[in-house]
Design a protein around this motif. Structure first.
Motif, mmCIF file in Angstrom:
data_model
loop_
_atom_site.group_PDB
_atom_site.id
_atom_site.type_symbol
_atom_site.label_atom_id
_atom_site.label_comp_id
_atom_site.label_asym_id
_atom_site.label_seq_id
_atom_site.Cartn_x
_atom_site.Cartn_y
_atom_site.Cartn_z
ATOM 1 N N LYS A 167 0.827 -1.209 0.000
ATOM 2 C CA LYS A 167 0.000 0.000 0.000
ATOM 3 C C LYS A 167 0.861 1.259 0.000
ATOM 4 O O LYS A 167 0.541 2.249 -0.670
ATOM 5 C CB LYS A 167 -0.935 -0.006 1.206
ATOM 6 C CG LYS A 167 -1.998 -1.095 1.144
ATOM 7 C CD LYS A 167 -2.881 -1.092 2.377
ATOM 8 C CE LYS A 167 -3.935 -2.196 2.315
ATOM 9 N NZ LYS A 167 -4.775 -2.218 3.544
ATOM 10 N N GLU A 168 1.967 1.220 0.733
ATOM 11 C CA GLU A 168 2.866 2.379 0.767
ATOM 12 C C GLU A 168 3.531 2.588 -0.598
ATOM 13 O O GLU A 168 3.657 3.723 -1.071
ATOM 14 C CB GLU A 168 3.930 2.179 1.842
ATOM 15 C CG GLU A 168 4.887 3.359 1.973
ATOM 16 C CD GLU A 168 5.932 3.135 3.046
ATOM 17 O OE1 GLU A 168 6.798 4.026 3.227
ATOM 18 O OE2 GLU A 168 5.899 2.061 3.693
ATOM 19 N N THR A 169 3.957 1.485 -1.216
ATOM 20 C CA THR A 169 4.566 1.592 -2.546
ATOM 21 C C THR A 169 3.572 2.150 -3.546
ATOM 22 O O THR A 169 3.922 2.988 -4.384
ATOM 23 C CB THR A 169 5.059 0.210 -3.018
ATOM 24 O OG1 THR A 169 6.006 -0.303 -2.078
ATOM 25 C CG2 THR A 169 5.723 0.317 -4.382
ATOM 26 N N LEU A 170 2.321 1.693 -3.468
ATOM 27 C CA LEU A 170 1.291 2.179 -4.389
ATOM 28 C C LEU A 170 0.990 3.655 -4.159
ATOM 29 O O LEU A 170 0.809 4.418 -5.115
ATOM 30 C CB LEU A 170 0.019 1.349 -4.224
ATOM 31 C CG LEU A 170 -1.151 1.682 -5.154
ATOM 32 C CD1 LEU A 170 -0.756 1.480 -6.623
ATOM 33 C CD2 LEU A 170 -2.373 0.833 -4.819
ATOM 34 N N ASN A 171 0.954 4.067 -2.906
ATOM 35 C CA ASN A 171 0.662 5.473 -2.590
ATOM 36 C C ASN A 171 1.795 6.401 -3.029
ATOM 37 O O ASN A 171 1.555 7.546 -3.436
ATOM 38 C CB ASN A 171 0.420 5.640 -1.089
ATOM 39 C CG ASN A 171 -0.880 4.987 -0.641
ATOM 40 O OD1 ASN A 171 -1.812 4.837 -1.426
ATOM 41 N ND2 ASN A 171 -0.941 4.584 0.622
ATOM 42 N N LYS A 172 3.030 5.914 -2.964
ATOM 43 C CA LYS A 172 4.180 6.735 -3.359
ATOM 44 C C LYS A 172 4.409 6.734 -4.871
ATOM 45 O O LYS A 172 5.138 7.587 -5.391
ATOM 46 C CB LYS A 172 5.447 6.243 -2.653
ATOM 47 C CG LYS A 172 5.477 6.529 -1.160
ATOM 48 C CD LYS A 172 6.791 6.069 -0.557
ATOM 49 C CE LYS A 172 6.871 6.394 0.922
ATOM 50 N NZ LYS A 172 8.147 5.946 1.533
ATOM 51 N N ALA A 173 3.815 5.761 -5.544
ATOM 52 C CA ALA A 173 3.994 5.674 -6.999
ATOM 53 C C ALA A 173 3.468 6.936 -7.659
ATOM 54 O O ALA A 173 2.480 7.535 -7.212
ATOM 55 C CB ALA A 173 3.268 4.443 -7.548
ATOM 56 N N ILE A 174 4.118 7.343 -8.726
ATOM 57 C CA ILE A 174 3.771 8.604 -9.375
ATOM 58 C C ILE A 174 3.006 8.357 -10.671
ATOM 59 O O ILE A 174 3.128 7.304 -11.305
ATOM 60 C CB ILE A 174 5.030 9.448 -9.665
ATOM 61 C CG1 ILE A 174 5.946 8.700 -10.657
ATOM 62 C CG2 ILE A 174 5.769 9.761 -8.394
ATOM 63 C CD1 ILE A 174 7.139 9.518 -11.086
ATOM 64 N N LEU A 175 2.207 9.329 -11.009
ATOM 65 C CA LEU A 175 1.478 9.320 -12.269
ATOM 66 C C LEU A 175 2.025 10.458 -13.113
ATOM 67 O O LEU A 175 1.694 11.620 -12.890
ATOM 68 C CB LEU A 175 -0.022 9.497 -12.036
ATOM 69 C CG LEU A 175 -0.928 9.385 -13.267
ATOM 70 C CD1 LEU A 175 -0.823 7.989 -13.866
ATOM 71 C CD2 LEU A 175 -2.370 9.691 -12.895
ATOM 72 N N PRO A 176 2.884 10.189 -14.073
ATOM 73 C CA PRO A 176 3.544 11.262 -14.848
ATOM 74 C C PRO A 176 2.529 12.117 -15.599
ATOM 75 O O PRO A 176 1.477 11.636 -16.035
ATOM 76 C CB PRO A 176 4.449 10.498 -15.823
ATOM 77 C CG PRO A 176 4.597 9.134 -15.230
ATOM 78 C CD PRO A 176 3.319 8.857 -14.515
ATOM 79 N N GLU A 177 2.891 13.385 -15.745
ATOM 80 C CA GLU A 177 2.066 14.292 -16.513
ATOM 81 C C GLU A 177 2.287 14.060 -18.004
ATOM 82 O O GLU A 177 3.397 13.760 -18.435
ATOM 83 C CB GLU A 177 2.408 15.751 -16.176
ATOM 84 C CG GLU A 177 2.032 16.150 -14.751
ATOM 85 C CD GLU A 177 0.547 16.180 -14.530
ATOM 86 O OE1 GLU A 177 -0.192 16.435 -15.513
ATOM 87 O OE2 GLU A 177 0.115 15.930 -13.386
ATOM 88 N N PRO A 178 1.231 14.197 -18.808
ATOM 89 C CA PRO A 178 1.404 14.048 -20.264
ATOM 90 C C PRO A 178 2.359 15.101 -20.808
ATOM 91 O O PRO A 178 2.413 16.227 -20.320
ATOM 92 C CB PRO A 178 -0.012 14.253 -20.815
ATOM 93 C CG PRO A 178 -0.922 14.014 -19.662
ATOM 94 C CD PRO A 178 -0.172 14.447 -18.437
ATOM 95 N N THR A 179 3.112 14.729 -21.790
ATOM 96 C CA THR A 179 4.038 15.655 -22.433
ATOM 97 C C THR A 179 3.270 16.683 -23.247
ATOM 98 O O THR A 179 2.358 16.339 -23.996
ATOM 99 C CB THR A 179 5.009 14.889 -23.348
ATOM 100 O OG1 THR A 179 5.691 13.906 -22.573
ATOM 101 C CG2 THR A 179 6.015 15.825 -23.979
ATOM 102 N N LYS A 180 3.634 17.950 -23.086
ATOM 103 C CA LYS A 180 2.996 19.007 -23.876
ATOM 104 C C LYS A 180 3.681 19.090 -25.231
ATOM 105 O O LYS A 180 4.882 19.333 -25.316
ATOM 106 C CB LYS A 180 3.088 20.348 -23.154
ATOM 107 C CG LYS A 180 2.301 20.382 -21.840
ATOM 108 C CD LYS A 180 2.407 21.745 -21.175
ATOM 109 C CE LYS A 180 1.615 21.772 -19.876
ATOM 110 N NZ LYS A 180 1.710 23.107 -19.212
#
Length: 222
Positions: free
Chosen positions: A151-164
């Motif tokens: 759960k900690e690994t999932l919470n710390k995982a990042i969702l990258p922003e789409p490239t402009k």
């Protein structure tokens, strides 16, 4: 058109894509971590997932199970000139009486494995490996998915922003693109153009005089 996540390293100098997808990335992407929930095989196929799973197993005092599974994989797919040496090391570490990382397998599996080690080959540990794999899948994997570590690994995982993406990189985006007309419509337009050309075209005097001569000849015959 939208950019890829997190960036396209073939179009830009941004190396974030490689960093986030490195085998042992410190902070993996959320998509990568969520794939571990698909199946136990999906978790083991990711080096970063195995690292996280190993941390959980150590807290449960069963880290030797995954270590043995990885040693079997190395025996099968590693340097084949060292099969005998690796097989002996695996036996001393995990299977021999009093081994420092002894694994708990049934007597029948142990007998098959020990007999096979007398003539080692790359698949000699398959029976024991399958036993440990099913043990981790049925027992440890479910608890890991519910554990604070995952759960900690999932919470710390990042969702990258789409490239402009700017239009300067893709000039074809500036053009107003329209769909091609139907072949039926093109055929109709072609027929109309031919009819119009026929009515507005130049008059052939020879053909007109010929028609008049024939009409006069018919009247005389009557």
């Amino acid at each position: 058109m939208t950019g890829c996540l997190p960036s396209n390293p073939w179009l830009t100098d941004d190396t974030q894509f490689w960093d986030l997808n490195a085998p042992l990335s410190e902070v993996p992407t959320k998509l990568r971590v969520e794939r571990w929930t698909f199946s136990f095989r999906e978790l083991l196929s990711d080096p970063r997932g195995r690292q996280d799973f190993q941390l959980f197993l150590r807290k449960e005092f069963s880290g030797e199970n995954l270590a043995f599974w990885e040693a079997c994989e190395d025996l099968k797919y590693g340097d084949q000139s060292k099969v005998k040496e690796k097989a002996e090391e695996v036996y001393k570490t995990f299977l021999a009486p009093g081994a420092r990382r002894w694994i708990n397998i049934d007597g029948k599996t142990m007998d098959i494995t020990v007999k096979g080690l007398k003539h080692p080959h790359r698949y000699v540990l398959d029976t024991a490996q399958s036993h440990i794999y099913m043990l981790m899948k049925k027992d440890s994997y479910g608890r890991y998915m519910k554990s604070p570590i995952f759960k900690e690994t999932l919470n710390k995982a990042i969702l990258p922003e789409p490239t402009k993406i700017s239009e300067s990189k893709f000039p074809f985006n500036k053009r107003h693109r329209r769909s091609s007309p139907s072949p039926v419509i093109l055929r109709q337009l072609e027929q109309e153009a031919r009819a119009k050309a026929a009515t507005t075209g130049p008059v052939d005097i020879t053909q007109v005089m010929s028609k008049l001569d024939r009409r006069n000849q018919v009247k005389q015959d009557l």
